[in-house]
Design an enzyme around this catalytic site. Sequence first.
Site, mmCIF file in Angstrom:
data_model
loop_
_atom_site.group_PDB
_atom_site.id
_atom_site.type_symbol
_atom_site.label_atom_id
_atom_site.label_comp_id
_atom_site.label_asym_id
_atom_site.label_seq_id
_atom_site.Cartn_x
_atom_site.Cartn_y
_atom_site.Cartn_z
ATOM 1 N N CYS A 305 37.055 23.529 42.699
ATOM 2 C CA CYS A 305 37.442 22.184 42.254
ATOM 3 C C CYS A 305 38.965 22.002 42.138
ATOM 4 O O CYS A 305 39.462 20.931 42.472
ATOM 5 C CB CYS A 305 36.708 21.769 40.988
ATOM 6 S SG CYS A 305 36.986 22.808 39.552
ATOM 7 N N ARG A 335 36.774 36.931 42.026
ATOM 8 C CA ARG A 335 37.112 37.099 40.604
ATOM 9 C C ARG A 335 37.114 38.577 40.255
ATOM 10 O O ARG A 335 36.223 39.310 40.668
ATOM 11 C CB ARG A 335 36.071 36.402 39.712
ATOM 12 C CG ARG A 335 36.109 34.920 39.862
ATOM 13 C CD ARG A 335 35.199 34.257 38.857
ATOM 14 N NE ARG A 335 35.270 32.817 39.048
ATOM 15 C CZ ARG A 335 34.639 31.935 38.306
ATOM 16 N NH1 ARG A 335 33.877 32.356 37.311
ATOM 17 N NH2 ARG A 335 34.749 30.653 38.535
ATOM 18 N N GLU A 337 36.024 40.864 38.011
ATOM 19 C CA GLU A 337 35.066 40.905 36.898
ATOM 20 C C GLU A 337 35.148 42.208 36.106
ATOM 21 O O GLU A 337 34.638 42.305 34.993
ATOM 22 C CB GLU A 337 33.637 40.695 37.402
ATOM 23 C CG GLU A 337 33.364 39.304 37.965
ATOM 24 C CD GLU A 337 33.191 38.227 36.888
ATOM 25 O OE1 GLU A 337 33.280 38.557 35.682
ATOM 26 O OE2 GLU A 337 32.999 37.054 37.263
ATOM 27 N N ARG A 346 26.675 39.629 39.334
ATOM 28 C CA ARG A 346 28.048 39.502 38.832
ATOM 29 C C ARG A 346 28.946 40.342 39.716
ATOM 30 O O ARG A 346 29.055 41.547 39.547
ATOM 31 C CB ARG A 346 28.163 39.913 37.367
ATOM 32 C CG ARG A 346 29.558 39.609 36.803
ATOM 33 C CD ARG A 346 29.652 39.851 35.321
ATOM 34 N NE ARG A 346 28.827 38.919 34.577
ATOM 35 C CZ ARG A 346 29.181 37.667 34.303
ATOM 36 N NH1 ARG A 346 30.362 37.216 34.673
ATOM 37 N NH2 ARG A 346 28.382 36.893 33.631
ATOM 38 N N GLU A 354 30.644 24.095 45.708
ATOM 39 C CA GLU A 354 31.124 23.375 44.543
ATOM 40 C C GLU A 354 31.260 21.888 44.828
ATOM 41 O O GLU A 354 32.221 21.433 45.436
ATOM 42 C CB GLU A 354 32.444 23.932 43.985
ATOM 43 C CG GLU A 354 32.700 23.247 42.646
ATOM 44 C CD GLU A 354 33.706 23.914 41.748
ATOM 45 O OE1 GLU A 354 34.129 25.038 42.031
ATOM 46 O OE2 GLU A 354 34.055 23.274 40.741
ATOM 47 N N ASP A 417 24.643 24.441 31.182
ATOM 48 C CA ASP A 417 24.362 25.672 31.915
ATOM 49 C C ASP A 417 22.895 25.680 32.342
ATOM 50 O O ASP A 417 22.031 25.231 31.586
ATOM 51 C CB ASP A 417 24.596 26.902 31.016
ATOM 52 C CG ASP A 417 26.048 27.375 31.058
ATOM 53 O OD1 ASP A 417 26.850 26.757 31.790
ATOM 54 O OD2 ASP A 417 26.366 28.358 30.363
ATOM 55 N N GLU A 435 22.939 32.800 33.818
ATOM 56 C CA GLU A 435 23.477 31.478 34.179
ATOM 57 C C GLU A 435 23.585 31.444 35.695
ATOM 58 O O GLU A 435 24.356 32.197 36.273
ATOM 59 C CB GLU A 435 24.862 31.268 33.550
ATOM 60 C CG GLU A 435 25.485 29.948 34.009
ATOM 61 C CD GLU A 435 26.994 29.867 33.772
ATOM 62 O OE1 GLU A 435 27.477 30.401 32.768
ATOM 63 O OE2 GLU A 435 27.664 29.260 34.625
ATOM 64 N N ASN A 438 26.046 25.606 36.825
ATOM 65 C CA ASN A 438 26.349 24.707 35.718
ATOM 66 C C ASN A 438 26.738 23.335 36.239
ATOM 67 O O ASN A 438 26.855 23.120 37.450
ATOM 68 C CB ASN A 438 27.419 25.291 34.800
ATOM 69 C CG ASN A 438 28.686 25.627 35.540
ATOM 70 O OD1 ASN A 438 28.976 25.051 36.592
ATOM 71 N ND2 ASN A 438 29.457 26.552 35.006
ATOM 72 N N CYS A 463 32.315 18.585 37.965
ATOM 73 C CA CYS A 463 31.899 19.436 39.071
ATOM 74 C C CYS A 463 30.642 20.195 38.679
ATOM 75 O O CYS A 463 30.273 20.250 37.507
ATOM 76 C CB CYS A 463 33.010 20.419 39.436
ATOM 77 S SG CYS A 463 33.437 21.547 38.096
ATOM 78 N N ARG A 470 23.609 33.919 42.639
ATOM 79 C CA ARG A 470 22.844 33.767 41.395
ATOM 80 C C ARG A 470 21.494 33.102 41.670
ATOM 81 O O ARG A 470 20.487 33.480 41.080
ATOM 82 C CB ARG A 470 23.650 32.945 40.376
ATOM 83 C CG ARG A 470 24.974 33.590 39.971
ATOM 84 C CD ARG A 470 24.845 34.413 38.723
ATOM 85 N NE ARG A 470 26.062 35.122 38.399
ATOM 86 C CZ ARG A 470 26.875 34.797 37.381
ATOM 87 N NH1 ARG A 470 26.598 33.766 36.607
ATOM 88 N NH2 ARG A 470 27.944 35.532 37.138
HETATM 89 P P1 ATP Z 1 29.690 33.643 33.671
HETATM 90 O O1 ATP Z 1 29.663 33.108 32.267
HETATM 91 O O2 ATP Z 1 28.388 34.155 34.161
HETATM 92 O O3 ATP Z 1 30.837 34.582 33.906
HETATM 93 P P2 ATP Z 1 31.287 31.481 34.480
HETATM 94 O O4 ATP Z 1 31.197 30.594 33.293
HETATM 95 O O5 ATP Z 1 32.487 32.328 34.656
HETATM 96 O O6 ATP Z 1 29.973 32.377 34.594
HETATM 97 P P3 ATP Z 1 31.886 29.340 36.226
HETATM 98 O O7 ATP Z 1 33.324 29.644 36.249
HETATM 99 O O8 ATP Z 1 31.435 28.161 35.491
HETATM 100 O O9 ATP Z 1 31.052 30.603 35.770
HETATM 101 O O10 ATP Z 1 31.369 29.288 37.734
HETATM 102 C C1 ATP Z 1 30.272 28.490 38.153
HETATM 103 C C2 ATP Z 1 29.192 29.278 38.815
HETATM 104 O O11 ATP Z 1 29.716 30.268 39.692
HETATM 105 C C3 ATP Z 1 28.319 30.072 37.853
HETATM 106 O O12 ATP Z 1 27.331 29.271 37.289
HETATM 107 C C4 ATP Z 1 27.722 31.098 38.786
HETATM 108 O O13 ATP Z 1 26.675 30.533 39.537
HETATM 109 C C5 ATP Z 1 28.856 31.398 39.733
HETATM 110 N N1 ATP Z 1 29.596 32.620 39.348
HETATM 111 C C6 ATP Z 1 30.628 32.728 38.482
HETATM 112 N N2 ATP Z 1 31.065 33.996 38.392
HETATM 113 C C7 ATP Z 1 30.294 34.719 39.251
HETATM 114 C C8 ATP Z 1 30.263 36.089 39.623
HETATM 115 N N3 ATP Z 1 31.123 36.961 39.114
HETATM 116 N N4 ATP Z 1 29.340 36.481 40.519
HETATM 117 C C9 ATP Z 1 28.476 35.603 41.058
HETATM 118 N N5 ATP Z 1 28.459 34.292 40.754
HETATM 119 C C10 ATP Z 1 29.358 33.836 39.866
HETATM 120 ZN ZN ZN Z 2 34.781 23.265 38.975
HETATM 121 MG MG MG Z 3 32.829 34.351 34.189
#
Ligand code: ATP
Ligand code: ZN
Ligand code: MG
Length: 504
Positions: A305, A335, A337, A346, A354, A417, A435, A438, A463, A470
Amino acid sequence: MRGELDAELVLSQSLPGGRATLEGVLPGLAEEALARSLGKGVVGRMGPWNLEGDRLTLTLTAENGRAHQALLALTRRLKVELGRTAKVGVRTVRALRYRLTFDVPKAPTAPVSLPIPHQLRFGDGQATLELEGLDEEALRDNWSDRAVTLVEDKVLRQHYQGKEQYWKLLSQSPARNLTVTEDPTEAMLRRNWLRNGPTKGKWFLGPLPAHLLRTMERIAIDEVLRPLGFEEVVQPHHDSFDILLKTGHLEGVPGEFYYVAEPKSRDPAVWERFTDLVKITRKVPEAELANLVSGPVAVSCYAQCPTTYWWLSGRTIAQEMLPLKVFDRAAISNRYESGGRHGLERVDEFHRIEPVYLGTPEQLLELREQLLARYAHVFNDILELEWRTAWVTPFYMQQSGAIGVEDETQRIKGTIDFEAYLPYRGTREASEWLEFQNLSIVGDKYPKAFTIKTQKGELWSGCTGIGLERWLIAFLAQRGLDPTAWPAGFRKYAGELPREIRFL
Ligand code: ATP
Ligand code: ZN
Ligand code: MG
């Protein structure tokens, strides 16, 4: 907030006539500057002042306003006055000390640090922040306001440290009869569908899981996005720092980015020593490499976004285009992680669609209902998932009153979520659900930050992040890897499956 400022102005030369020249004009100019810059009802005054050679020092106080604005206003007036009467300019202006006193509703529970020179004291429900040596740029740029906000914010966060976000169930699908209990990543690894990637947190998906991931993508596009009139964009994969400054990501999650570096040169001659070392040692000459590439110049896409907002920045969207509905699936999210990595759910690199929408508040609320209905159709009728939705709010945001939670009619701006039950993690009650996507309405934050306008009225945005890994994990965790056990709706979408590759 009370502001008390010890300032120093350096003139272009000593003032002819010295202090006497200023005596007649300075108090009047200061009074005017204070009155004009501080606004109605603000009490401000100039305290003692002194001129020594080309150095003018003075103090300004604002009982409930921004004294630095008065200093800048006074400097402007002084420049005009001294230029006209004595041909003397003002070379620099700075605050030697800027003492700010403001209320803090909760006392800090730990020391509060700031990265600029300062002293900070707390007592009697108040904080006194004394900033030292603010130059003209820092004054103009309102560093002092931001430093105060940062102190307030840090104290507030201390009180919510470690607390989970506010979570309120909105909807829940019926429980399903689920018989699979294996972690789907383990199951896919056992059958060689996947291979743990060559770098951290990445996976190589063989033909079968790749086909399933793309099936999820097709379902999202055909069943949710196209019917609601979303159109595809293709955006670049690197996010500029400038974009992330505007969205707040740069201060929010700097430890979660993959940073991008550039070669300092593409001239092979510059790289000769490096390539020769590779040829001889068959190792990466890391020190050599570090000298040949730049520092970070951008980040690899974190979310899509921000770049979508950049695309619209500085533009006025024609009224008849609203609500504007686009989606990106080109940029792949990266990311860091770290310790949180687990399986395919994850990961450090994931594929996400998006969708981003902009419109009036009413249009976005209506679109949210439409999206919720289309998503429900997919999860109930095609994937046949056991899933639920929840209204989520970080605790500190709830506290700051930015987002209403308890009162249903207040649930306008905020995030929903979508969570799926993963049987391999334990019981429905005790285990953490995943999750898998969202949906947010953010209000006017991003249109403001990126100066996106429409012809008239308020412009809001939001967004919804569709995480394909996931979706896939939620599905396989509940349904397993055996296609004959998959719901008919999904099997139809998936069509003929690629062969399972046998390794010997
Ligand atoms: P989480 O709380 O699980 O870390 P987030 O709040 O960081 O998620 P957002 O930044 O809102 O996630 O990203 C939107 C979407 O992207 C999430 O709902 C998920 O489907 C996906 N997503 C985010 N981080 C990951 C990841 N590390 N691996 C796979 N999918 C991801
Ligand atoms: Zn966004
Ligand atoms: Mg996260």
